[in-house]
Write a protein that holds these residues in place. Structure first.
Motif, PDB file in Angstrom:
ATOM      1  N   LEU A  89       9.060   2.970  10.867  1.00 19.44           N
ATOM      2  CA  LEU A  89       9.694   3.042   9.550  1.00 19.44           C
ATOM      3  C   LEU A  89       8.899   2.286   8.503  1.00 19.44           C
ATOM      4  N   TRP A  90       8.403   1.109   8.855  1.00 14.84           N
ATOM      5  CA  TRP A  90       7.769   0.252   7.857  1.00 14.84           C
ATOM      6  C   TRP A  90       6.248   0.404   7.781  1.00 14.84           C
ATOM      7  N   PHE A  91       5.603   0.810   8.864  1.00  6.79           N
ATOM      8  CA  PHE A  91       4.137   0.797   8.868  1.00  6.79           C
ATOM      9  C   PHE A  91       3.472   2.169   8.966  1.00  6.79           C
ATOM     10  N   ASP A  92       4.198   3.207   9.379  1.00  2.00           N
ATOM     11  CA  ASP A  92       3.578   4.531   9.402  1.00  2.00           C
ATOM     12  C   ASP A  92       3.148   4.922   7.992  1.00  2.00           C
ATOM     13  N   LEU A  93       1.987   5.513   7.909  1.00  4.09           N
ATOM     14  CA  LEU A  93       1.448   5.913   6.611  1.00  4.09           C
ATOM     15  C   LEU A  93       2.006   7.269   6.186  1.00  4.09           C
ATOM     16  N   TYR A  94       2.107   7.434   4.876  1.00  3.48           N
ATOM     17  CA  TYR A  94       2.489   8.721   4.305  1.00  3.48           C
ATOM     18  C   TYR A  94       1.728   8.914   2.995  1.00  3.48           C
ATOM     19  N   GLY A  95       1.909  10.071   2.382  1.00  7.17           N
ATOM     20  CA  GLY A  95       1.174  10.380   1.159  1.00  7.17           C
ATOM     21  C   GLY A  95       1.859   9.865  -0.086  1.00  7.17           C
ATOM     22  N   ARG A  96       1.063   9.322  -0.986  1.00  2.00           N
ATOM     23  CA  ARG A  96       1.535   8.919  -2.307  1.00  2.00           C
ATOM     24  C   ARG A  96       0.342   8.999  -3.241  1.00  2.00           C
ATOM     25  N   GLY A  97       0.557   9.483  -4.436  1.00  2.00           N
ATOM     26  CA  GLY A  97      -0.553   9.591  -5.379  1.00  2.00           C
ATOM     27  C   GLY A  97      -1.528  10.706  -5.039  1.00  2.00           C
TER      28      GLY A  97
END
Length: 429
Positions: free
Chosen positions: A284-292
């Motif tokens: 929940l806290w450390f998995d990466l996702y897309g932003r920008g």
């Protein structure tokens, strides 16, 4: 300390879970897989080499190269001493002078103490880069506080506000204003008002041993793992994943996280199994996702606690996230943050003072404005993780709750279906 041999299997499983955890199913905006190989290429990309990230100096001064020299960094902020900004020079009472092209502090004794403290912190944080099964952890709170009740009541399960109040009571690691730290709120301002209304730093003092407390120290070690510029893919090393897994293992021994686990189990949200719960928390806290516009460029931890730079167009950048007091203290002590005053309440009410632990403030980070930011001061890392996780799973976007003596709206924005896009407190009037 727990026996290392007993922990090895469980901790290796948590690290493997961090490496292979999925990134949700939130659609186009969600992240690519988190795992990154040693060559720096994400799995499934044919081993192609990643484009190098810009240095931090390039990030915050694309059009100001003459004003601010580049720093020799790899896109991550360093924990070492930085040359004083205008804020530091102001707080020194203009007691320094430029000599030979650099800033010279006329208070060498204090500067030497600060450098020694920074070096000690860096050495301590470096130990957290080892495999988690080789590290030592605190005793479980159940062993330290016999009889401590961390089971949610029926009323707390039915009323989120009651559960948040209980978390506040269970934050045994929370600091006391005046005893553990001291703040100077300065003068207030409206959000739209320009100018610095604070003649001093927000934090005037922090007790020496605070950042050596286990959960605080491990939290601090995570803060330099990110490139704060949105739109640049994060490069995650094995050492980064070790730090993350060890942080989760440490806070899982605390009262707020134990309460959170039992709450989510009784709500049917997570497994009773400790190993599965810790994997969920880490994902929940450390998995990466897309932003920008770039996959794998952000995470809940980075946005909420570290802060990010959002570039709307060339020359128009702004600070987003950055809701953690520890990060604020560390960046302010290095001269990277310029506190500019508190924001007036929307209606008549109590103005903040040195005892207040909920602040709405304005500041600049590396010269970029955060016009309004709310933060809980002096709370522990495990409390904030528990509070925002609880509201994410058991609440909604707006969560009108009481946390200790404070009436809050815990804002909790989703990124896709199962990721935290942002979470922060807003003072209720």
């Amino acid at each position: 300390m727990a026996n290392q041999g007993e922990r090895s299997g469980a901790m290796d499983g948590l690290v493997n879970g961090l490496s292979g955890a999925s990134h949700g199913h939130g659609g186009a905006g969600d992240a690519a897989p988190r795992a990154v190989n040693r060559a720096g290429a994400a799995p499934g990309e044919g081993g192609r080499q990643e484009i190098a990230r810009p240095t931090w100096a390039e990030v915050v001064s694309e059009e100001k190269q003459e004003e601010r020299p580049e720093r020799a960094e790899d896109g991550r902020r360093q924990h070492g001493h930085c040359p004083p900004t205008s804020t530091q020079r102001r707080n020194l009472g203009e007691t320094g002078e430029t000599k030979g092209g650099g800033w010279q502090d006329r208070r060498p004794h204090q500067q030497t103490l600060k450098c020694k403290r920074s070096q000690q912190n860096s050495e301590e944080w470096n130990r957290y880069k080892r495999p988690p099964s080789e590290q030592e952890y605190s005793e479980d709170v159940s062993q330290l506080r016999h009889g401590l009740n961390v089971k949610p009541t029926r009323e707390e399960l039915n009323h989120l506000s009651k559960a948040c109040c209980r978390l506040w009571e269970l934050d045994l690691n929370r600091l006391l204003p005046g005893k553990d730290y001291r703040i100077e709120c300065g003068q207030g301002k409206k959000v739209y008002q320009k100018g610095d209304m604070a003649s001093e730093n927000l934090f005037s003092w922090l007790k020496d041993d605070i950042l050596h407390r286990p959960t605080y120290s491990r939290f601090c070690a995570l803060l330099d793992n990110y490139n704060p510029r949105q739109g640049y893919k994060e490069l995650v090393t094995q050492q980064d994943k070790n730090e993350e897994a060890a942080f989760i293992e440490e806070i899982a021994r605390s009262a707020p996280i134990k309460y959170l686990h039992q709450y989510l189990v009784l709500k049917g949200i997570t497994s009773q199994d400790q190993k599965d719960f810790k994997k969920m928390l880490a994902s929940l806290w450390f998995d990466l996702y897309g932003r920008g516009g770039c996959s794998g460029s952000s995470s809940a931890f980075e946005h909420v606690f570290v802060g990010e730079i959002k570039g709307r167009c060339r020359g128009e950048n702004e600070v987003t996230g950055f809701h953690n007091w520890i990060q604020f203290y560390l960046e302010e002590s290095k001269g990277n943050v310029d506190y500019q005053g508190y924001i007036f309440p929307r209606t008549c009410g109590d103005l903040p003072d040195s005892e207040m632990q909920l602040l709405t403030i304005q500041f600049e980070w590396h010269g970029l404005l955060k016009s309004v930011s709310s933060t809980l001061v002096g709370v522990s890392p495990e409390f904030e993780i528990a509070l925002y996780t609880l509201c994410f799973f058991a609440g909604e976007e707006n969560n009108h709750v009481h946390v200790g003596p404070y009436a809050l709206n815990i804002k909790c924005y989703r990124m896709g279906v199962n990721k935290i896009g942002s979470a922060f407190p807003v003072a209720e009037q």
